[in-house]
Design a protein around this motif. Structure first.
Motif, PDB file in Angstrom:
ATOM      1  N   ILE A 214      52.986  52.859  13.866  1.00 45.35           N
ATOM      2  CA  ILE A 214      53.463  53.821  15.072  1.00 45.35           C
ATOM      3  C   ILE A 214      51.852  54.239  15.875  1.00 45.35           C
ATOM      4  O   ILE A 214      51.710  54.298  16.923  1.00 45.35           O
ATOM      5  N   GLU A 215      50.867  54.562  15.071  1.00 45.83           N
ATOM      6  CA  GLU A 215      49.316  54.523  15.518  1.00 45.83           C
ATOM      7  C   GLU A 215      49.220  53.311  16.441  1.00 45.83           C
ATOM      8  O   GLU A 215      48.475  53.605  17.348  1.00 45.83           O
ATOM      9  N   LYS A 216      49.376  52.143  15.941  1.00 43.32           N
ATOM     10  CA  LYS A 216      49.109  51.001  16.454  1.00 43.32           C
ATOM     11  C   LYS A 216      49.715  50.695  17.749  1.00 43.32           C
ATOM     12  O   LYS A 216      49.312  50.292  18.803  1.00 43.32           O
ATOM     13  N   VAL A 217      51.226  51.420  17.679  1.00 42.76           N
ATOM     14  CA  VAL A 217      51.859  51.232  18.964  1.00 42.76           C
ATOM     15  C   VAL A 217      51.455  52.187  20.052  1.00 42.76           C
ATOM     16  O   VAL A 217      50.995  51.572  21.111  1.00 42.76           O
ATOM     17  N   LYS A 218      50.968  53.515  19.559  1.00 46.16           N
ATOM     18  CA  LYS A 218      50.333  54.401  20.329  1.00 46.16           C
ATOM     19  C   LYS A 218      49.050  53.537  20.926  1.00 46.16           C
ATOM     20  O   LYS A 218      48.881  53.770  22.249  1.00 46.16           O
ATOM     21  N   GLU A 219      48.329  53.085  20.281  1.00 40.02           N
ATOM     22  CA  GLU A 219      47.082  52.461  20.684  1.00 40.02           C
ATOM     23  C   GLU A 219      47.306  51.303  21.644  1.00 40.02           C
ATOM     24  O   GLU A 219      46.764  51.165  22.722  1.00 40.02           O
ATOM     25  N   LEU A 220      48.229  50.644  21.455  1.00 40.35           N
ATOM     26  CA  LEU A 220      48.656  49.407  22.579  1.00 40.35           C
ATOM     27  C   LEU A 220      49.360  49.916  23.731  1.00 40.35           C
ATOM     28  O   LEU A 220      49.166  49.457  24.807  1.00 40.35           O
TER      29      LEU A 220
ATOM     30  N   ASN B 257      63.226  53.574  17.876  1.00 41.45           N
ATOM     31  CA  ASN B 257      63.822  54.614  16.897  1.00 41.45           C
ATOM     32  C   ASN B 257      62.852  54.977  15.884  1.00 41.45           C
ATOM     33  O   ASN B 257      62.709  56.123  15.845  1.00 41.45           O
ATOM     34  N   GLN B 258      62.068  54.290  15.202  1.00 46.44           N
ATOM     35  CA  GLN B 258      60.950  54.557  14.437  1.00 46.44           C
ATOM     36  C   GLN B 258      59.945  55.459  15.267  1.00 46.44           C
ATOM     37  O   GLN B 258      59.376  56.499  14.640  1.00 46.44           O
ATOM     38  N   PHE B 259      59.587  54.990  16.318  1.00 50.06           N
ATOM     39  CA  PHE B 259      58.655  55.961  17.182  1.00 50.06           C
ATOM     40  C   PHE B 259      58.971  57.283  17.306  1.00 50.06           C
ATOM     41  O   PHE B 259      58.228  58.262  17.365  1.00 50.06           O
ATOM     42  N   LYS B 260      60.201  57.248  17.863  1.00 45.28           N
ATOM     43  CA  LYS B 260      60.737  58.534  18.192  1.00 45.28           C
ATOM     44  C   LYS B 260      60.998  59.487  16.925  1.00 45.28           C
ATOM     45  O   LYS B 260      60.727  60.880  16.773  1.00 45.28           O
ATOM     46  N   LYS B 261      61.060  58.796  15.630  1.00 42.10           N
ATOM     47  CA  LYS B 261      61.452  59.826  14.383  1.00 42.10           C
ATOM     48  C   LYS B 261      60.134  60.069  14.242  1.00 42.10           C
ATOM     49  O   LYS B 261      59.875  61.299  13.605  1.00 42.10           O
TER      50      LYS B 261
ATOM     51  N   PRO C 268      58.804  55.795  23.259  1.00 46.20           N
ATOM     52  CA  PRO C 268      57.644  55.005  23.737  1.00 46.20           C
ATOM     53  C   PRO C 268      57.507  54.898  25.116  1.00 46.20           C
ATOM     54  O   PRO C 268      56.417  55.213  25.634  1.00 46.20           O
ATOM     55  N   SER C 269      58.945  54.909  25.899  1.00 49.05           N
ATOM     56  CA  SER C 269      58.729  55.048  27.264  1.00 49.05           C
ATOM     57  C   SER C 269      58.172  56.269  27.795  1.00 49.05           C
ATOM     58  O   SER C 269      57.356  56.794  28.704  1.00 49.05           O
ATOM     59  N   HIS C 270      58.595  57.484  27.168  1.00 43.82           N
ATOM     60  CA  HIS C 270      58.339  58.773  27.630  1.00 43.82           C
ATOM     61  C   HIS C 270      56.671  58.958  27.190  1.00 43.82           C
ATOM     62  O   HIS C 270      56.007  59.398  28.176  1.00 43.82           O
ATOM     63  N   PHE C 271      56.312  58.345  26.104  1.00 43.86           N
ATOM     64  CA  PHE C 271      54.903  58.524  25.757  1.00 43.86           C
ATOM     65  C   PHE C 271      54.039  57.655  26.703  1.00 43.86           C
ATOM     66  O   PHE C 271      52.974  58.358  27.356  1.00 43.86           O
ATOM     67  N   ARG C 272      54.610  56.615  27.368  1.00 47.56           N
ATOM     68  CA  ARG C 272      53.767  55.899  28.273  1.00 47.56           C
ATOM     69  C   ARG C 272      53.532  56.725  29.750  1.00 47.56           C
ATOM     70  O   ARG C 272      52.591  56.691  30.188  1.00 47.56           O
ATOM     71  N   LYS C 273      54.866  57.126  29.820  1.00 49.62           N
ATOM     72  CA  LYS C 273      54.938  58.084  31.192  1.00 49.62           C
ATOM     73  C   LYS C 273      53.840  59.296  30.944  1.00 49.62           C
ATOM     74  O   LYS C 273      53.338  59.557  32.077  1.00 49.62           O
TER      75      LYS C 273
END
Length: 186
Positions: free
Chosen positions: A129-135, A160-164, A170-175
């Motif tokens: 998840i940290e890697k996803v945030k970074e990407l 699902n995993q990101f939201k948990k 992830p879309s909201h995080f990107r926004k």
């Protein structure tokens, strides 16, 4: 001589460790996540104390007992596994850890859980998840590309995993990232 260093989890940590050793006139043979390889007796006690204090300020510390060393090796291998997709294609994490450390995976999972109060699986999820945030923050990859790169079975599984873990999609995080960038521009 090999030093094992706790919390050394990224390239920035490797650079910091190398810089601190260079300040002491010590030239490491090799620096890996969690490990520094030196020539025998290259770090006398006085310099080792100075080095220990310098890296401590950055949240790092030298590990000296066998349990701590094994724990750091497990973490180092997990970091390599998550960040290196070539190994992911060739074997699963349990096989990867068992082969690299020459221990039964059941022993490693019990040991890790006992030492860290979390499971290897939860640790891997947190790293991913940290890697996803970074990407999301630094790359211009789509969620599909990120899911593929980190070997999620689907974008839905990643989401699902990101939201948990984060409470956000992830879309909201990107926004949120885009809103912050808009505020900086204005």
């Amino acid at each position: 001589m090999t030093l094992f260093i706790r919390n050394m989890a990224c390239d920035c940590c490797k650079v910091l460790v190398e810089e601190e050793l260079e300040k002491l006139g010590v030239h490491p043979q090799k620096i890996e996540l969690g490990e520094v390889h030196l020539k025998e007796d290259e770090l006398p006690v006085k310099k080792q104390k100075q080095f220990t204090e310098a890296i401590k300020r950055a949240g790092l510390e030298i590990v000296e007992n066998k349990k701590g060393i094994l724990l750091e090796k497990i973490k180092q291998l997990i970091h390599e596994y998550v960040n290196n997709s070539k190994e992911k294609n060739s074997m699963n994490l349990s096989t990867y850890l068992s082969k690299a450390l020459h221990y039964d995976y059941a022993y490693l999972t019990n040991f890790f859980s006992e030492m860290e109060a979390t499971t290897i699986e939860q640790y891997v999820i947190a790293l991913k998840i940290e890697k996803v945030k970074e990407l999301i923050l630094f790359d211009e990859l789509t969620l599909t590309e990120i899911a593929y790169k980190l070997h999620y079975s689907s974008v839905a599984h990643l989401s699902n995993q990101f939201k948990k873990v984060t409470g956000l999609t992830p879309s909201h995080f990107r926004k949120l990232k885009e809103k912050r960038e808009d505020v900086k521009v204005a």
